[in-house]
Design an enzyme around this catalytic site. Structure first.
Site, PDB file in Angstrom:
ATOM      1  N   LYS A  39       0.878  -1.247  -0.019  1.00 43.68           N
ATOM      2  CA  LYS A  39       0.124   0.048  -0.048  1.00 43.68           C
ATOM      3  C   LYS A  39       0.842   1.182  -0.094  1.00 43.68           C
ATOM      4  CE  LYS A  39      -4.171   1.682   2.198  1.00 43.68           C
ATOM      5  NZ  LYS A  39      -4.830   2.062   0.992  1.00 43.68           N
ATOM      6  N   GLY A  44       6.322   0.612   5.968  1.00 45.45           N
ATOM      7  CA  GLY A  44       7.139  -0.357   5.326  1.00 45.45           C
ATOM      8  C   GLY A  44       7.309  -0.030   3.773  1.00 45.45           C
ATOM      9  N   CYS A  45       6.284   0.315   3.162  1.00 48.76           N
ATOM     10  CA  CYS A  45       6.448   0.700   1.674  1.00 48.76           C
ATOM     11  C   CYS A  45       6.987   1.957   1.439  1.00 48.76           C
ATOM     12  CB  CYS A  45       4.743   0.487   1.206  1.00 48.76           C
ATOM     13  SG  CYS A  45       3.990  -0.841   1.553  1.00 48.76           S
ATOM     14  N   THR A  46       6.833   2.848   2.341  1.00 51.34           N
ATOM     15  CA  THR A  46       7.375   4.102   1.904  1.00 51.34           C
ATOM     16  C   THR A  46       8.969   3.784   2.203  1.00 51.34           C
ATOM     17  OG1 THR A  46       5.588   5.506   2.916  1.00 51.34           O
ATOM     18  CG2 THR A  46       7.782   6.554   2.946  1.00 51.34           C
ATOM     19  N   ALA A  49      10.363   2.100  -0.801  1.00 56.36           N
ATOM     20  CA  ALA A  49      10.428   2.962  -2.184  1.00 56.36           C
ATOM     21  C   ALA A  49      11.516   4.188  -1.830  1.00 56.36           C
ATOM     22  CB  ALA A  49       8.821   3.810  -2.170  1.00 56.36           C
TER      23      ALA A  49
END
Length: 149
Positions: A39, A44-46, A49
């Site tokens: 998401k 975690g995704c930030t 990325a």
């Protein structure tokens, strides 16, 4: 069906954060980091990325193009890419067809509740569209090191 090293990477066609149609086959002749994440704008995704963003020039020197895939829509990807200044493509897989083709749409569990979601996974694809590595235990803050090992 689960994919393995040596398999042909399934082609796909979907919209990116700029609302442009992108196909995996557009990247033939280049190596691709195809990373699936749950998401936009989550911690975690930030972290993942931003690790890829901060090391983007090293990935490019190694010959890689980076493509992120999640089930978030184009507008969500636009905001995420702008906020984090991401220099690479984010694919909107709202119907989860790409997630399913790569076998990363799985049953997950949080607080005892089961639901379907994206298993954070990265596929390294060679110039001919073949899978050369699959990273299933992604370390979000050290992801580039896992890719360039």
């Amino acid at each position: 069906m689960s994919l393995k090293v040596g398999d042909q990477a399934p082609d796909f066609e979907a919209k990116n954060q700029k609302d442009e149609t992108v196909k995996l086959s557009d990247f033939r002749g280049k190596k691709v980091v195809l990373y699936f994440y749950p998401k936009d704008n989550t911690s975690g995704c930030t972290a993942q990325a931003c690790n890829l963003r901060d090391n983007y020039s090293n990935l490019q020197k190694a010959g890689y193009e980076v493509i992120g895939v999640s089930k978030d829509g184009v507008k969500s990807h636009q905001k995420f890419a702008e906020k984090q200044e991401l220099p690479f493509t984010l694919i909107a897989d709202e119907d989860t067809n790409i997630n399913q083709a790569y076998g990363v749409w799985k049953e997950k569990s949080m607080y005892g509740k089961k639901y379907m979601g994206t298993a954070r996974t990265t596929f390294l694809i060679d110039e001919d569209g073949k899978i050369e590595d699959i990273i299933e235990k992604v370390k979000t803050k050290e992801h580039t090191a896992q890719i360039l090992k």
